[in-house]
Design an enzyme around this catalytic site. Sequence first.
Site, PDB file in Angstrom:
ATOM      1  N   MET A  85      63.663   5.422   5.190  1.00 40.45           N
ATOM      2  CA  MET A  85      63.955   4.450   4.149  1.00 40.45           C
ATOM      3  C   MET A  85      65.453   4.280   3.827  1.00 40.45           C
ATOM      4  O   MET A  85      65.787   3.658   2.827  1.00 40.45           O
ATOM      5  CB  MET A  85      63.158   4.812   2.880  1.00 40.45           C
ATOM      6  CG  MET A  85      61.654   4.860   3.142  1.00 40.45           C
ATOM      7  SD  MET A  85      60.671   5.416   1.746  1.00 40.45           S
ATOM      8  CE  MET A  85      60.793   4.012   0.654  1.00 40.45           C
ATOM      9  N   GLU A  86      66.323   4.846   4.642  1.00 42.94           N
ATOM     10  CA  GLU A  86      67.752   4.796   4.299  1.00 42.94           C
ATOM     11  C   GLU A  86      68.714   4.546   5.473  1.00 42.94           C
ATOM     12  O   GLU A  86      69.743   3.877   5.307  1.00 42.94           O
ATOM     13  CB  GLU A  86      68.193   6.123   3.629  1.00 42.94           C
ATOM     14  CG  GLU A  86      67.518   6.457   2.324  1.00 42.94           C
ATOM     15  CD  GLU A  86      66.156   7.129   2.524  1.00 42.94           C
ATOM     16  OE1 GLU A  86      65.924   7.684   3.626  1.00 42.94           O
ATOM     17  OE2 GLU A  86      65.336   7.080   1.594  1.00 42.94           O
ATOM     18  N   VAL A 143      55.826   4.247   5.134  1.00 47.23           N
ATOM     19  CA  VAL A 143      54.841   3.715   6.079  1.00 47.23           C
ATOM     20  C   VAL A 143      53.666   4.679   6.192  1.00 47.23           C
ATOM     21  O   VAL A 143      53.837   5.849   6.552  1.00 47.23           O
ATOM     22  CB  VAL A 143      55.482   3.480   7.464  1.00 47.23           C
ATOM     23  CG1 VAL A 143      54.466   2.915   8.446  1.00 47.23           C
ATOM     24  CG2 VAL A 143      56.685   2.543   7.349  1.00 47.23           C
ATOM     25  N   GLU A 191      68.346  20.335   1.489  1.00 43.50           N
ATOM     26  CA  GLU A 191      69.368  20.114   2.521  1.00 43.50           C
ATOM     27  C   GLU A 191      70.776  20.220   1.914  1.00 43.50           C
ATOM     28  O   GLU A 191      71.665  20.848   2.499  1.00 43.50           O
ATOM     29  CB  GLU A 191      69.178  18.731   3.159  1.00 43.50           C
ATOM     30  CG  GLU A 191      67.910  18.636   4.002  1.00 43.50           C
ATOM     31  CD  GLU A 191      67.493  17.197   4.291  1.00 43.50           C
ATOM     32  OE1 GLU A 191      66.942  16.964   5.360  1.00 43.50           O
ATOM     33  OE2 GLU A 191      67.695  16.306   3.446  1.00 43.50           O
ATOM     34  N   GLY A 231      58.991   9.342   9.511  1.00 43.54           N
ATOM     35  CA  GLY A 231      57.667   9.237  10.125  1.00 43.54           C
ATOM     36  C   GLY A 231      57.853   9.003  11.620  1.00 43.54           C
ATOM     37  O   GLY A 231      58.705   8.223  12.027  1.00 43.54           O
ATOM     38  N   ASP A 270      55.764  13.340   9.495  1.00 47.19           N
ATOM     39  CA  ASP A 270      54.404  12.783   9.485  1.00 47.19           C
ATOM     40  C   ASP A 270      54.300  11.716  10.569  1.00 47.19           C
ATOM     41  O   ASP A 270      55.303  11.325  11.159  1.00 47.19           O
ATOM     42  CB  ASP A 270      54.087  12.176   8.105  1.00 47.19           C
ATOM     43  CG  ASP A 270      55.091  11.100   7.712  1.00 47.19           C
ATOM     44  OD1 ASP A 270      56.102  11.434   7.100  1.00 47.19           O
ATOM     45  OD2 ASP A 270      54.894   9.923   8.081  1.00 47.19           O
TER      46      ASP A 270
HETATM   47  N1  ADE Z   1      60.034   9.454   5.508  1.00 45.20           N
HETATM   48  C1  ADE Z   1      59.204  10.391   6.011  1.00 45.20           C
HETATM   49  N2  ADE Z   1      58.055   9.853   6.447  1.00 45.20           N
HETATM   50  C2  ADE Z   1      58.154   8.520   6.217  1.00 45.20           C
HETATM   51  C3  ADE Z   1      57.286   7.425   6.425  1.00 45.20           C
HETATM   52  N3  ADE Z   1      56.093   7.592   6.954  1.00 45.20           N
HETATM   53  N4  ADE Z   1      57.709   6.201   6.043  1.00 45.20           N
HETATM   54  C4  ADE Z   1      58.931   6.036   5.483  1.00 45.20           C
HETATM   55  N5  ADE Z   1      59.791   7.033   5.251  1.00 45.20           N
HETATM   56  C5  ADE Z   1      59.412   8.268   5.615  1.00 45.20           C
END
Ligand code: ADE
Length: 221
Positions: free
Chosen positions: A165-166, A145, A4, A70, A189
């Site tokens: 996560m950010e 997760v 990116e 996710g 995902d």
């Molecule tokens: N980034 C992409 N998929 C994620 C997930 N399942 N959990 C946390 N951060 C993610």
Amino acid sequence: MDIEVEGLKRLLKDVREEKISGITFVKGSFNGRETVVAKCGIGKVFAAICTQTMIMAFKPEIIINIGVAGGLAENLNVGDIVIADSVVQHDMDTTPLGEPRGYLSEIGLVKIPTDEKIYKTLLEATEKIGIKAVLGTVASGDVFVSDSEKKKFIKETFSASACEMEGASIGQVCFVNKVPFGVLRAISDGANGDANMDFPTFAKMAAENSIRVIKEFIMAF
Ligand code: ADE
């Protein structure tokens, strides 16, 4: 992701780089706008370091966080985009002190709203390009997760559409510094351990989409 940063860097003229606290900040102009791009790293602490540094060193008018997430909402598929109208930290827990889950004591909020003009302009940019995007809450925590129980908890407790996560730590730093911010995440995902995807192929596609959106966004904002 590096992919990116590289893509966004290609949009910039007069590129200069500066390293602070181990993070490379890439500066340049896009369409006459001074722009700074940085990869914050994984997790809330790195994201907070990057955001506070960016604010102090470059005094940005706004901050946009892009990346992958996710999917929690039913209607989301890999490749779709979630644009945050609010962010929340799902691992913030002072419930033993009588506060609600996710509560940020000094601020007095569970969810931090993103900037309305930013999320509306991001949504318009995705529509213009023809990428499916939904508006919703993005939940952040220092955990990837990958099990259905955790997924269910985050989805139900915070009515969240995506987890990563950010974003919420970036939001918290922006909030206390009064810097308008936005978060845009491509679904990679289902946050339930369904690892049956070709991540490099996905990452390339997601990065290309996000960069196209950001390009439109900067021109329209
Ligand atoms: N980034 C992409 N998929 C994620 C997930 N399942 N959990 C946390 N951060 C993610």
